[in-house]
Design an enzyme around this catalytic site. Structure first.
Site, PDB file in Angstrom:
ATOM      1  N   HIS A 170      -4.433  -4.483  -3.066  1.00 45.20           N
ATOM      2  CA  HIS A 170      -5.291  -3.754  -2.125  1.00 45.20           C
ATOM      3  C   HIS A 170      -4.700  -3.860  -0.730  1.00 45.20           C
ATOM      4  CE1 HIS A 170      -8.842  -2.342   0.018  1.00 45.20           C
ATOM      5  NE2 HIS A 170      -9.227  -1.845  -1.137  1.00 45.20           N
ATOM      6  N   ASP A 188     -11.220  -1.053  -8.997  1.00 49.46           N
ATOM      7  CA  ASP A 188     -10.951  -0.168 -10.141  1.00 49.46           C
ATOM      8  C   ASP A 188     -10.633  -0.915 -11.416  1.00 49.46           C
ATOM      9  OD1 ASP A 188      -9.440   1.874  -7.710  1.00 49.46           O
ATOM     10  OD2 ASP A 188     -11.227   2.396  -8.862  1.00 49.46           O
TER      11      ASP A 188
HETATM   12  C1  SDX Z   1      -8.722   1.833  -4.125  1.00 45.95           C
HETATM   13  O1  SDX Z   1      -8.173   1.419   0.743  1.00 45.95           O
HETATM   14  C2  SDX Z   1      -9.222   1.225   0.056  1.00 45.95           C
HETATM   15  O2  SDX Z   1     -10.197   0.686   0.533  1.00 45.95           O
HETATM   16  C3  SDX Z   1      -9.162   1.780  -1.347  1.00 45.95           C
HETATM   17  C4  SDX Z   1     -10.338   1.451  -2.234  1.00 45.95           C
HETATM   18  C5  SDX Z   1     -11.625   2.101  -1.756  1.00 45.95           C
HETATM   19  O3  SDX Z   1     -12.696   1.577  -2.080  1.00 45.95           O
HETATM   20  O4  SDX Z   1     -11.532   3.197  -1.140  1.00 45.95           O
HETATM   21  O5  SDX Z   1     -10.519   0.058  -2.318  1.00 45.95           O
HETATM   22  C6  SDX Z   1     -10.118   1.981  -3.656  1.00 45.95           C
HETATM   23  O6  SDX Z   1      -7.945   2.736  -3.966  1.00 45.95           O
HETATM   24  C7  SDX Z   1      -8.291   0.531  -4.736  1.00 45.95           C
HETATM   25  C8  SDX Z   1      -6.772   0.496  -5.103  1.00 45.95           C
HETATM   26  C9  SDX Z   1      -6.577   1.208  -6.443  1.00 45.95           C
HETATM   27  N1  SDX Z   1      -5.128   1.338  -6.726  1.00 45.95           N
HETATM   28  C10 SDX Z   1      -4.522   0.646  -7.671  1.00 45.95           C
HETATM   29  O7  SDX Z   1      -5.068  -0.230  -8.351  1.00 45.95           O
HETATM   30  C11 SDX Z   1      -3.055   1.026  -7.896  1.00 45.95           C
HETATM   31  C12 SDX Z   1      -2.198  -0.240  -7.979  1.00 45.95           C
HETATM   32  N2  SDX Z   1      -2.155  -0.885  -6.660  1.00 45.95           N
HETATM   33  C13 SDX Z   1      -1.026  -0.590  -5.814  1.00 45.95           C
HETATM   34  O8  SDX Z   1      -0.460   0.672  -5.929  1.00 45.95           O
HETATM   35  C14 SDX Z   1      -1.182  -1.126  -4.397  1.00 45.95           C
HETATM   36  O9  SDX Z   1      -1.584  -2.435  -4.514  1.00 45.95           O
HETATM   37  C15 SDX Z   1      -2.095  -0.416  -3.413  1.00 45.95           C
HETATM   38  C16 SDX Z   1      -1.775   1.026  -3.327  1.00 45.95           C
HETATM   39  C17 SDX Z   1      -3.531  -0.596  -3.796  1.00 45.95           C
HETATM   40  C18 SDX Z   1      -1.889  -1.067  -2.051  1.00 45.95           C
HETATM   41  O10 SDX Z   1      -0.606  -0.804  -1.677  1.00 45.95           O
HETATM   42  P1  SDX Z   1       0.025  -1.373  -0.297  1.00 45.95           P
HETATM   43  O11 SDX Z   1      -1.022  -2.023   0.535  1.00 45.95           O
HETATM   44  O12 SDX Z   1       0.828  -0.273   0.318  1.00 45.95           O
HETATM   45  O13 SDX Z   1       0.934  -2.535  -0.791  1.00 45.95           O
HETATM   46  P2  SDX Z   1       2.467  -2.367  -1.176  1.00 45.95           P
HETATM   47  O14 SDX Z   1       2.635  -1.189  -2.064  1.00 45.95           O
HETATM   48  O15 SDX Z   1       3.262  -2.424   0.081  1.00 45.95           O
HETATM   49  O16 SDX Z   1       2.731  -3.676  -2.059  1.00 45.95           O
HETATM   50  C19 SDX Z   1       3.075  -4.928  -1.442  1.00 45.95           C
HETATM   51  C20 SDX Z   1       3.914  -5.644  -2.491  1.00 45.95           C
HETATM   52  C21 SDX Z   1       5.102  -4.822  -2.981  1.00 45.95           C
HETATM   53  O17 SDX Z   1       6.082  -5.731  -3.398  1.00 45.95           O
HETATM   54  P3  SDX Z   1       7.316  -6.120  -2.345  1.00 45.95           P
HETATM   55  O18 SDX Z   1       7.947  -4.787  -1.935  1.00 45.95           O
HETATM   56  O19 SDX Z   1       6.634  -6.824  -1.200  1.00 45.95           O
HETATM   57  O20 SDX Z   1       8.238  -6.970  -3.143  1.00 45.95           O
HETATM   58  O21 SDX Z   1       3.109  -5.884  -3.678  1.00 45.95           O
HETATM   59  C22 SDX Z   1       3.668  -5.166  -4.782  1.00 45.95           C
HETATM   60  C23 SDX Z   1       4.576  -4.107  -4.208  1.00 45.95           C
HETATM   61  O22 SDX Z   1       5.601  -3.783  -5.126  1.00 45.95           O
HETATM   62  N3  SDX Z   1       2.525  -4.549  -5.495  1.00 45.95           N
HETATM   63  C24 SDX Z   1       2.377  -4.507  -6.812  1.00 45.95           C
HETATM   64  C25 SDX Z   1       1.136  -3.895  -7.026  1.00 45.95           C
HETATM   65  N4  SDX Z   1       0.583  -3.570  -5.856  1.00 45.95           N
HETATM   66  C26 SDX Z   1       1.457  -3.987  -4.916  1.00 45.95           C
HETATM   67  N5  SDX Z   1       3.162  -4.939  -7.832  1.00 45.95           N
HETATM   68  C27 SDX Z   1       2.684  -4.717  -9.072  1.00 45.95           C
HETATM   69  N6  SDX Z   1       1.489  -4.130  -9.371  1.00 45.95           N
HETATM   70  C28 SDX Z   1       0.693  -3.716  -8.364  1.00 45.95           C
HETATM   71  N7  SDX Z   1      -0.478  -3.150  -8.651  1.00 45.95           N
END
Ligand code: SDX
Length: 428
Positions: free
Chosen positions: A307, A364
């Site tokens: 998140h 989710d």
């Molecule tokens: C919602 O914003 C809100 O409030 C949203 C929400 C709402 O109520 O409106 O809460 C609802 O959208 C919840 C999120 C649902 N999405 C998912 O579950 C999809 C999976 N999650 C990711 O795509 C991700 O965690 C996000 C999109 C939720 C957040 O992305 P960020 O903040 O841009 O974080 P990032 O992509 O920069 O990740 C940071 C690190 C990375 O690794 P490094 O580059 O630092 O090595 O964490 C890793 C990412 O690769 N990472 C994950 C991961 N999420 C982040 N690795 C594996 N699986 C994951 N799910």
């Protein structure tokens, strides 16, 4: 004297004002930065950039705090009903009994949609994803109420549009579902409350009587409350920026539905179930999928984890996880996918890669398991999220309009070709 910070650029020092919110959050106000320094800031994905002040929802990502207008989500999910919470988000306070009854009455009386919308819905292919239908149908509502497209709308006109949206979204959602399975649509019945009405429009059939199960009604009410708002998330920011052009509320909400559809946002609840079923059908072993999620060369991510704001836990996920256990037990359902979900959460919570990145179950991760238990089909999961988020989107749009905020128009840093001259096609 308000607080300021100093910024030194080349040989000059600038003082920039600091604003502090009611929960002691601080921001550097850069609204005059370009005119003073010629510089802009850049922050792809707005990870460090606030778009507005707001009095609607407060999140503390480190402490896992979520409050709607100051009320803790745990209390609202336990004690309130969804229309009460909708009123709270939109109008700023919990309604009195008289205010609540009037709000509920108005919404009940607007649940029907124009019969021409049946022709609109019938035009979609059977396998159309209901989010594609919902986004278009919400925007289409504006064509049935052209007065909603006028600028400088009265408070009464805006309240009427708010009531129409809250009333008609469940009908549109249920009709989109019925359309997708070739079943006859069910019309709203005023004897039912908000959640009961949606369920009967979703599941009633001419061949048999349908009475909503109170366990399912309660679970749906709780899920809608938990999804009702989440400050400046992707879809709420979309609603705000579309609304900032003075587009009508229907068009602004329609844009929020489209933004929510993405699998990184609200579409994750559908993607989580797909992921868990894939793991289950692959034999249920987790290590292969955990390694894929860590592999930078692999696009696989653990859907439902991570998140932008919550880095310790998502308070909604905790409540939904407990509700999932309760609902499945009360309904006597055993869902092997829930067991895989709990096992996966356990592994992630004890894995340094995920813990060092603040990756925990988000809203989710468990919600789809409850939707399945309620009989909601997977493709409707994000529609359920949209139904819950609607009052939040409305509240964000209304606050932005009442603040008379300017049209949203970010700057950029150009990195393309510098000036060059056109040449004829023969010379290229
Ligand atoms: C919602 O914003 C809100 O409030 C949203 C929400 C709402 O109520 O409106 O809460 C609802 O959208 C919840 C999120 C649902 N999405 C998912 O579950 C999809 C999976 N999650 C990711 O795509 C991700 O965690 C996000 C999109 C939720 C957040 O992305 P960020 O903040 O841009 O974080 P990032 O992509 O920069 O990740 C940071 C690190 C990375 O690794 P490094 O580059 O630092 O090595 O964490 C890793 C990412 O690769 N990472 C994950 C991961 N999420 C982040 N690795 C594996 N699986 C994951 N799910």
């Amino acid at each position: 004297m308000s607080e300021t910070v100093k910024l030194s650029i080349e040989d000059k020092t600038y003082e920039l004002p600091v604003i502090e919110g009611s929960e002691n959050e601080k921001a550097i106000d850069i609204s005059k930065l370009r005119s003073q320094t010629g510089y802009i800031t850049i922050d792809t994905g707005f990870k460090n950039t606030g778009s507005t002040t707001s009095g609607i929802t407060f999140l503390d990502g480190e402490k896992g705090i979520l409050r709607y207008r100051g009320y803790p989500i745990e209390q609202l999910a336990e004690k309130a009903n969804f229309l009460e919470v909708s009123y709270l988000l939109i109008y700023g306070d919990l309604p009195t009994k008289i205010e609540y009854e009037a709000f509920k009455e108005n919404i009940t009386n607007h649940t029907l949609i124009h019969e021409d919308m049946r022709i609109f819905l019938d035009a979609y292919p059977t396998k159309a994803h209901p989010m594609g239908i919902l986004s278009a149908a919400v925007c289409t509502l504006s064509t049935f109420y052209p007065e909603s497209q006028k600028q400088n709308r009265s408070v009464e006109a805006i309240d009427l549009t708010i009531q129409r949206l809250l009333a008609k979204l469940p009908t549109l959602a249920a009709w989109a579902y019925k359309n997708s399975i070739g079943h006859p649509v069910n019309y709203p019945k005023n004897k039912y409350n908000y959640c009961e009405n949606f369920l009967q429009m979703m599941f009633a059939m001419p061949a048999f009587e349908y009475e909503p199960d109170p366990v399912i009604v309660d679970a749906l009410n709780k899920l809608l409350i938990l999804h009702a708002d989440h400050e400046q998330n992707c879809s709420a920011s979309t609603v705000r920026i579309v609304g900032s052009s003075q587009a009508n509320l229907y068009a602004s909400i329609s844009s929020g539905v489209s933004a929510l559809w993405g699998p990184l946002h609200g579409g994750a609840n559908q993607a989580v179930i797909g992921m868990l079923e894939k793991i289950m059908n692959d034999g249920g072993g987790l290590s292969k999928w955990i390694n894929k999620a860590k592999d930078k060369n692999d696009s696989f991510r653990l859907m439902g984890f991570g998140h932008r704001v919550y880095k310790n836990f998502d308070p909604r996920a905790k409540i939904i996880k407990k509700a999932a256990d309760d609902v499945l037990e009360k309904l006597g359902i055993v869902d092997p996918v829930l067991d895989i979900a709990k096992e996966l959460e356990e592994v992630v919570l004890n894995d340094e890669y995920f813990q060092s990145r603040g990756l925990y179950p988000n809203v989710d991760f468990y919600s789809g398991i409850i939707y399945r238990a309620l009989g909601i089909p997977t493709e409707m999961f994000t529609v359920m999220f949209a139904m819950g988020r609607l009052p939040g989107w409305i509240a964000q749009w209304k606050e932005m309009m009442e603040d008379n905020q300017p049209i949203g128009r970010p700057r950029q840093i150009y990195t393309g070709e510098t000036e060059r001259n056109y040449t004829s096609i023969e010379q290229r």
